[in-house]
Design a protein around this motif. Structure first.
Motif, PDB file in Angstrom:
ATOM      1  N   ASP A 187       0.832  -1.202   0.000  1.00  0.00           N
ATOM      2  CA  ASP A 187       0.000   0.000   0.000  1.00  0.00           C
ATOM      3  C   ASP A 187       0.868   1.254   0.000  1.00  0.00           C
ATOM      4  O   ASP A 187       0.580   2.248  -0.700  1.00  0.00           O
ATOM      5  CB  ASP A 187      -0.920   0.003   1.226  1.00  0.00           C
ATOM      6  N   LEU A 188       1.967   1.208   0.799  1.00  0.00           N
ATOM      7  CA  LEU A 188       2.871   2.363   0.817  1.00  0.00           C
ATOM      8  C   LEU A 188       3.511   2.567  -0.552  1.00  0.00           C
ATOM      9  O   LEU A 188       3.676   3.714  -1.026  1.00  0.00           O
ATOM     10  CB  LEU A 188       3.962   2.162   1.877  1.00  0.00           C
ATOM     11  N   GLN A 207       1.101   4.226  -2.861  1.00  0.00           N
ATOM     12  CA  GLN A 207       0.849   5.635  -2.536  1.00  0.00           C
ATOM     13  C   GLN A 207       2.045   6.522  -2.878  1.00  0.00           C
ATOM     14  O   GLN A 207       1.903   7.737  -3.002  1.00  0.00           O
ATOM     15  CB  GLN A 207       0.526   5.774  -1.047  1.00  0.00           C
ATOM     16  N   ALA A 208       3.236   5.898  -2.970  1.00  0.00           N
ATOM     17  CA  ALA A 208       4.447   6.683  -3.225  1.00  0.00           C
ATOM     18  C   ALA A 208       5.004   6.378  -4.613  1.00  0.00           C
ATOM     19  O   ALA A 208       6.217   6.200  -4.779  1.00  0.00           O
ATOM     20  CB  ALA A 208       5.487   6.396  -2.141  1.00  0.00           C
ATOM     21  N   CYS A 209       4.117   6.263  -5.586  1.00  0.00           N
ATOM     22  CA  CYS A 209       4.574   5.947  -6.946  1.00  0.00           C
ATOM     23  C   CYS A 209       5.523   7.017  -7.497  1.00  0.00           C
ATOM     24  O   CYS A 209       6.370   6.736  -8.361  1.00  0.00           O
ATOM     25  CB  CYS A 209       3.368   5.801  -7.870  1.00  0.00           C
TER      26      CYS A 209
END
Length: 452
Positions: free
Chosen positions: A259-260, A263-265
């Motif tokens: 998930d992180l 979110q940090a693509c």
């Protein structure tokens, strides 16, 4: 088509039927023998009475007292040619023997002859008699006894036995049924209670059967089996619960890291860190799955080992060089060459798990001693860590058992020593745990059958 069962399906009915048939046969044989014995006893009593009377009458005839013959109920004195000389008054002119029968007696004694003697009225009567030579002039004395009284007594005995036999058989069958029902009543109770136990996690147990007979021992054996199955069920359930707990943690971490990363693509560095963390958890999951699969195979007896000659000392030196940098502990190896037939890969797995266990406990040094003891090869792994907690020495080989978190690093799933025991057992060996010398820490001794 309806099939009629000649033999009942119920064990109780079969036992009662067998008991009734057996006792009926024995009773019939016994009563038949009793009837024959009574009949012979009556005949013997009649013969004894006739013989005694004949002795008395012969004595009277020799004493020239023919009145003794006339006064007898059934006696007759004959001349040598068969002519009646003196007859008992009760015969009323009838004769006991025909002339040819008298002449056939001669000088011998004829005992227990049954004849049909005509009686007044023309009705013949069965008579048992004795014919004896008197001892003078060829005279013959015949003494008889009507058998009507004896035969009547025998008929009455037969009637009594004919009436009593069915009653005795019926009584014995009822008694057999009651005995079988009383003997099998505990079996019915055990059956009902066993049917009421729905799952192995139930606290219900089979009722105790008093005594020390076969049924009591069967009840105790079945109750012990249920207790062992309940323990095994509890262990399997604990294994599933622990496995679920162990799997949940890395899966949750992987989901969080993914998930992180999503979110940090726009931050490649953050994505790399998240994916690296997820990769480590995936590797942890893979190791856990492999360990659980190995233990499942061992439980099923399907853990195969490839046996080939292996020098345990050389293998321990090679593993020590490989495990030191990975675990951060110094591994010393001592011992002379010991060659056995074993699976080298599985033995490496044993040493790797022991090294991981020592590292997790905070040990800095481990010593591997290879030697022999009788017909066994021994591998002793000792470390300088805090050792096994005393309360876990008897459980350390169980699955998902870990020591105090304050004494060990919070890593691993608690399967390392379980795998050690599983591999050693697959090699027909044993593994023991203790604390103490040579390094004052944990000591694991593995014994394997040797081939030297």
């Amino acid at each position: 088509m309806t099939v009629v069962r000649l033999v009942p399906s119920s064990l109780r009915a079969r036992l009662a039927l067998t008991f009734g048939a057996g006792t009926s046969f024995v009773l019939l044989v016994a009563l038949s023998l009793l009837f024959v014995a009574l009949d012979r006893q009556l005949d013997a009593a009649v013969d004894a009475d006739i013989s005694g009377r004949a002795d008395d009458l012969i004595a009277g005839v020799l004493a020239r007292d023919p009145g003794a013959v006339r006064g007898d109920p059934m006696a007759e004195l004959y001349a040598a040619d068969g002519t009646p000389l003196v007859s008992a008054a009760a015969l009323a002119g009838q004769t006991l023997l025909a002339p040819e029968q008298v002449r056939a007696v001669g000088d011998r004694t004829v005992r227990s002859v049954v004849l049909l003697v005509p009686r007044p009225g023309g009705t013949p009567e069965r008579v048992r008699l004795i014919a004896r030579p008197v001892g003078r002039d060829g005279e013959i004395l015949a003494v008889g006894q009507p058998l009507s009284t004896v035969e009547g007594a025998g008929d009455r005995q037969l009637v009594v036995l004919a009436v009593a036999t069915p009653l005795l058989i019926a009584a014995l069958c009822v008694l057999g049924w009651l005995l079988v029902r009383a003997a099998l009543r505990p079996v019915d109770e055990l059956t009902r209670e066993a049917a009421a136990i729905s799952t192995l996690d139930s606290d219900r147990r089979l009722p105790a059967v008093t005594g020390d007979d076969e049924i009591a021992r069967l009840a105790a054996t079945l109750d012990g089996m249920l207790a062992r199955l309940a323990v095994a069920f509890a262990r399997e359930r604990a294994f599933v619960d622990d496995a679920s707990h162990e799997l949940r943690t890395p899966i949750a971490i992987m989901r969080g890291e993914i998930d992180l990363a999503l979110q940090a693509c726009d931050d490649p560095e953050e994505v790399r860190r998240s994916l690296s963390a997820a990769q480590r958890q995936a590797a942890r999951l893979s190791r856990l799955a492999e360990d659980m699969l190995l233990l499942a195979r061992e439980r099923a007896g399907a853990l195969g080992v490839l046996r080939e000659p292996v020098d345990l000392t050389d293998l321990a030196h090679a593993e020590a060089r490989a495990l030191g940098p990975v675990t951060g502990i110094t591994v010393e190896v001592r011992g002379d060459p010991v060659i056995i037939d074993a699976d080298a890969g599985r033995i490496r797995q044993v040493l790797a798990n022991l090294a991981a266990n020592s590292a997790a406990a905070g040990a800095g040094t481990a010593r591997v001693t290879v030697g022999t003891d009788g017909a066994d090869a021994c591998i002793e792994w000792a470390d300088d860590g805090p050792g096994f907690p005393p309360n876990l020495l008897d459980q350390a080989f169980e699955r998902f058992v870990r020591g105090d978190p304050s004494r060990t690093a919070p890593t691993g799933a608690g399967l390392g020593l379980s795998i050690v025991r599983a591999v050693v057992t697959a090699h027909d060996g044993t593994a023991l745990l203790r604390n103490g010398p040579p390094l004052s820490g944990a000591v694991v001794t593995v014994r394997l059958p040797a081939t030297f």
